[in-house]
Design an enzyme around this catalytic site. Structure first.
Site, mmCIF file in Angstrom:
data_model
loop_
_atom_site.group_PDB
_atom_site.id
_atom_site.type_symbol
_atom_site.label_atom_id
_atom_site.label_comp_id
_atom_site.label_asym_id
_atom_site.label_seq_id
_atom_site.Cartn_x
_atom_site.Cartn_y
_atom_site.Cartn_z
ATOM 1 N N LYS A 174 -5.284 6.504 -5.289
ATOM 2 C CA LYS A 174 -4.097 5.702 -4.973
ATOM 3 C C LYS A 174 -3.927 5.653 -3.455
ATOM 4 O O LYS A 174 -3.534 6.625 -2.831
ATOM 5 C CB LYS A 174 -2.815 6.280 -5.595
ATOM 6 C CG LYS A 174 -1.688 5.239 -5.523
ATOM 7 C CD LYS A 174 -0.310 5.795 -5.341
ATOM 8 C CE LYS A 174 0.058 6.203 -3.962
ATOM 9 N NZ LYS A 174 0.246 5.127 -2.957
ATOM 10 N N GLU A 249 -3.986 17.612 3.221
ATOM 11 C CA GLU A 249 -4.350 17.452 4.635
ATOM 12 C C GLU A 249 -3.201 16.697 5.280
ATOM 13 O O GLU A 249 -2.956 15.539 4.940
ATOM 14 C CB GLU A 249 -5.669 16.696 4.737
ATOM 15 C CG GLU A 249 -6.789 17.443 4.032
ATOM 16 C CD GLU A 249 -8.081 16.659 3.950
ATOM 17 O OE1 GLU A 249 -8.444 16.016 4.933
ATOM 18 O OE2 GLU A 249 -8.722 16.698 2.891
ATOM 19 N N CYS A 283 -3.811 11.589 12.718
ATOM 20 C CA CYS A 283 -3.350 12.958 12.496
ATOM 21 C C CYS A 283 -3.829 13.863 13.617
ATOM 22 O O CYS A 283 -3.165 14.808 13.993
ATOM 23 C CB CYS A 283 -3.872 13.461 11.155
ATOM 24 S SG CYS A 283 -5.656 13.379 10.988
ATOM 25 N N GLU A 379 5.986 14.880 14.840
ATOM 26 C CA GLU A 379 4.860 13.949 14.850
ATOM 27 C C GLU A 379 5.410 12.532 15.010
ATOM 28 O O GLU A 379 6.163 12.060 14.168
ATOM 29 C CB GLU A 379 4.093 14.067 13.531
ATOM 30 C CG GLU A 379 2.811 13.289 13.550
ATOM 31 C CD GLU A 379 2.016 13.402 12.251
ATOM 32 O OE1 GLU A 379 2.638 13.407 11.180
ATOM 33 O OE2 GLU A 379 0.786 13.468 12.330
HETATM 34 P P1 NDP Z 1 2.821 9.717 3.486
HETATM 35 O O1 NDP Z 1 2.965 11.164 3.254
HETATM 36 O O2 NDP Z 1 4.035 8.902 3.604
HETATM 37 O O3 NDP Z 1 1.954 9.047 2.317
HETATM 38 C C1 NDP Z 1 0.637 9.459 2.015
HETATM 39 C C2 NDP Z 1 0.290 8.985 0.625
HETATM 40 O O4 NDP Z 1 1.089 9.680 -0.324
HETATM 41 C C3 NDP Z 1 0.561 7.519 0.387
HETATM 42 O O5 NDP Z 1 -0.426 7.003 -0.489
HETATM 43 C C4 NDP Z 1 1.902 7.556 -0.274
HETATM 44 O O6 NDP Z 1 2.159 6.396 -1.010
HETATM 45 C C5 NDP Z 1 1.751 8.762 -1.165
HETATM 46 N N1 NDP Z 1 2.985 9.385 -1.648
HETATM 47 C C6 NDP Z 1 4.209 9.380 -1.070
HETATM 48 N N2 NDP Z 1 5.089 10.089 -1.840
HETATM 49 C C7 NDP Z 1 4.392 10.545 -2.919
HETATM 50 C C8 NDP Z 1 4.726 11.317 -4.065
HETATM 51 N N3 NDP Z 1 5.941 11.792 -4.266
HETATM 52 N N4 NDP Z 1 3.759 11.573 -4.967
HETATM 53 C C9 NDP Z 1 2.503 11.115 -4.788
HETATM 54 N N5 NDP Z 1 2.135 10.372 -3.727
HETATM 55 C C10 NDP Z 1 3.049 10.097 -2.796
HETATM 56 O O7 NDP Z 1 1.881 9.595 4.763
HETATM 57 P P2 NDP Z 1 1.508 8.281 5.526
HETATM 58 O O8 NDP Z 1 0.849 7.323 4.613
HETATM 59 O O9 NDP Z 1 2.710 7.874 6.311
HETATM 60 O O10 NDP Z 1 0.366 8.814 6.517
HETATM 61 C C11 NDP Z 1 0.624 9.342 7.748
HETATM 62 C C12 NDP Z 1 0.577 10.857 7.700
HETATM 63 O O11 NDP Z 1 -0.688 11.295 7.232
HETATM 64 C C13 NDP Z 1 0.742 11.486 9.071
HETATM 65 O O12 NDP Z 1 1.624 12.579 8.985
HETATM 66 C C14 NDP Z 1 -0.656 11.960 9.400
HETATM 67 O O13 NDP Z 1 -0.683 13.028 10.315
HETATM 68 C C15 NDP Z 1 -1.177 12.342 8.060
HETATM 69 N N6 NDP Z 1 -2.641 12.361 8.073
HETATM 70 C C16 NDP Z 1 -3.297 13.575 7.982
HETATM 71 C C17 NDP Z 1 -4.678 13.643 8.076
HETATM 72 C C18 NDP Z 1 -5.406 14.957 7.998
HETATM 73 O O14 NDP Z 1 -6.624 14.947 7.802
HETATM 74 N N7 NDP Z 1 -4.749 16.097 8.115
HETATM 75 C C19 NDP Z 1 -5.485 12.425 8.285
HETATM 76 C C20 NDP Z 1 -4.692 11.227 8.355
HETATM 77 C C21 NDP Z 1 -3.329 11.203 8.240
HETATM 78 P P3 NDP Z 1 3.007 5.187 -0.365
HETATM 79 O O15 NDP Z 1 2.623 5.036 1.068
HETATM 80 O O16 NDP Z 1 2.568 4.071 -1.194
HETATM 81 O O17 NDP Z 1 4.429 5.580 -0.547
#
Ligand code: NDP
Length: 485
Positions: A174, A249, A283, A379
């Site tokens: 997803k 992550e 990230c 962040e």
């Molecule tokens: P989010 O946490 O908002 O979302 C990540 C994913 O989780 C999306 O697909 C989102 O869906 C989904 N999601 C949200 N809520 C739920 C839930 N309750 N249950 C299941 N899935 C859920 O992150 P972002 O998309 O905003 O990404 C940015 C973040 O990711 C930053 O904090 C960044 O640092 C981190 N990141 C970390 C990396 C690493 O390797 N450590 C690499 C890249 C990014 P939807 O968006 O459709 O709501």
């Protein structure tokens, strides 16, 4: 543009869920309306993955054949690199040149890396016991729920799929609701690689609905998540309640330490790349720049001058370095960190929206008022660096470690002694010394502290996507006690 609610066992599935607007952040125009995968669609996807796992056609496929399929996945991605980059650019606003030159190639590499890895994977054998041989085998776990973020959808989503399936699992991915188009196209391409039906499935929709349903599904065995720390907590809570293995992550606020004996030009180049690549939405961005007092004025002046010359604009223009933020909402989030008073910090450059259309933000540098300033701790996830000046090495480590995050860190010095001390003192999962981001797929990539639990890497993915089975076999006929004889 072709929109996919779900891809299940090779079939495009329409769903009756709520429509999600997909916006091009460069022009603020609607690109597509994507119906969300509803509960019935999620169930269907998970059950397709379950069937594919249980029928064994993938996990029991000879490893050479599985490697060939994974390599074919890489070839298909490369053959469609232009299309994938084009779609990803429209959906995310990331510069086309960066997507084409980095993310898409990385996606192909992810499949090749795991194809190579599985050809060399081994089990363990214990033969110390005089009467028994005991072997430890690793088997795939089952159906993986893979949840990926919007900031680099193709690179990060493909990493999850490649690592999950290489070890014989099936999966349901997803992607983020904000940026599903490029990765959906990539998953569609994989259908031509020779994967048995149902090994890779995709559902699009919001995290709190589609994502949550997916994780909770009783036929899902494990969860891999990349995204923000607050969401990571929710995922871990849910997975913990259901006792499903999960790896998360998460976010970062990585320190970039520049000592006064650094190669000045290299450190400057590295600092600019570290914060402005991928529109700053990384990230691993070097978003806290720590510079030693002896070179601080010269560094700030040079950084500001270079930042002002960076081209912000149309992500399709090859000269563009920074495109729009992924959405207007995210642009507002980034701009909300611009200091309103000296108590928060001093704005050195940028700090404004660029243009009237599109979610563009100027490359920004702020000197933080102190180490607890919100802009130095949270962040921001945009082209926005917070800077502090330090005097001693100990002060640099204290500042670097004064963070709830611990994803990566950068350190610049020409003294080997200093580098060796720094890499020991810094609390982060990865330390890049005298270089900007360098991704070694064989090595672990995961965060410390609130930047995550678990992560990518050869051995790390094997440990997560397989589980150990201990099998003991007598070496010779056993003389068993005859109970009841
Ligand atoms: P989010 O946490 O908002 O979302 C990540 C994913 O989780 C999306 O697909 C989102 O869906 C989904 N999601 C949200 N809520 C739920 C839930 N309750 N249950 C299941 N899935 C859920 O992150 P972002 O998309 O905003 O990404 C940015 C973040 O990711 C930053 O904090 C960044 O640092 C981190 N990141 C970390 C990396 C690493 O390797 N450590 C690499 C890249 C990014 P939807 O968006 O459709 O709501």
């Amino acid at each position: 543009m072709d929109t996919i609610t779900a891809l299940i066992a090779g079939e495009k599935v329409a769903s009756g869920g709520a429509p999600i607007a997909i916006i091009d952040p460069a022009t603020d125009t609607l690109v597509a309306e994507l119906p969300e995968a509803d509960d019935a669609t999620v169930d269907r996807a998970v059950l397709a993955a379950r069937r594919a796992f249980d029928d064994g056609s993938w996990r029991f496929m000879p490893v050479e054949a599985r490697q060939a399929v994974l390599r074919r996945c890489a070839e298909l991605i490369e053959a469609s690199a232009d299309t994938l980059a084009d779609i990803e650019c429209t959906n995310t606003g990331l510069p086309l040149a960066q997507i084409r030159g980095r993310s898409v190639l990385r996606a192909a590499d992810n499949f090749r890396f795991f194809a190579d890895y599985i050809g060399q994977a081994t089990g363990r054998l214990y033969e110390q016991h005089p009467d028994y041989l005991t072997m430890v085998r690793r088997e795939p776990v089952g159906v993986a729920a893979l949840i990926s973020p919007w900031n680099s959808p193709i690179a990060l989503g493909s990493m999850k799929v490649a690592s999950a399936i290489a070890f014989g699992n099936s999966c349901v991915l997803k992607p983020s609701e904000q940026a599903p188009l490029g990765i959906s196209k990539l998953v569609e391409l994989l259908g031509e690689a020779g994967l048995p039906e149902g090994v890779v499935n995709l559902v699009n929709g919001r995290g709190a609905t589609t994502g949550d349903r997916l994780i909770r599904h009783p036929e899902v065995d494990l969860v891999s998540f990349t995204g923000g720390t607050p969401t990571g907590r929710v995922i871990m809570r849910t997975a913990g309640e259901l006792l499903k293995p999960a790896e998360v992550e998460l976010g970062g606020k990585s320190a970039n330490i520049i000592f006064d004996d650094a190669d000045f030009e290299a450190a400057l180049d590295g600092a600019l790349l570290g914060i402005f690549t991928n529109n700053g939405q990384q990230c691993l961005a070097g978003s806290r720049i720590l510079v030693q007092r002896g070179i601080a004025d010269r560094f700030i002046e040079a950084f500001v001058e270079r930042a002002r010359r960076i081209k912000v604009g149309d992500p399709r223009d090859p000269a563009t370095v920074i495109g729009p933020m992924v959405s207007q909402r995210h642009m507002q989030h980034v701009l909300s960190f611009v200091p309103g008073s000296a108590a928060e910090g001093e704005l050195l450059t940028g700090g404004c929206r660029a243009g009237d259309t599109g979610a563009y933000v100027e490359p920004t540098l702020v000197r933080a008022a102190d180490r607890d300033a919100r802009l130095f701790q949270e962040e921001i996830f945009g082209p926005f660096a917070a800077l502090m000046v330090f005097d001693t090495d100990d002060e640099a480590y204290a500042l670097a470690n004064h963070s709830r995050f611990g994803l990566v860190s950068y350190v610049w010095s020409q003294s080997l002694q200093r580098i060796m001390t720094a890499q020991e003192r810094i609390q982060a999962g990865t330390v890049w010394c005298n270089t900007p981001m360098m991704r070694e797929l064989r090595a672990p990539f995961g965060g410390w502290k609130e930047s995550g639990i678990g992560g990518d890497g050869g051995l790390e993915c094997e440990a997560f996507y397989t589980r150990a089975k201990t099998v003991s076999i007598p070496r010779r006929p056993l003389q068993l006690r005859k109970l009841g004889a």
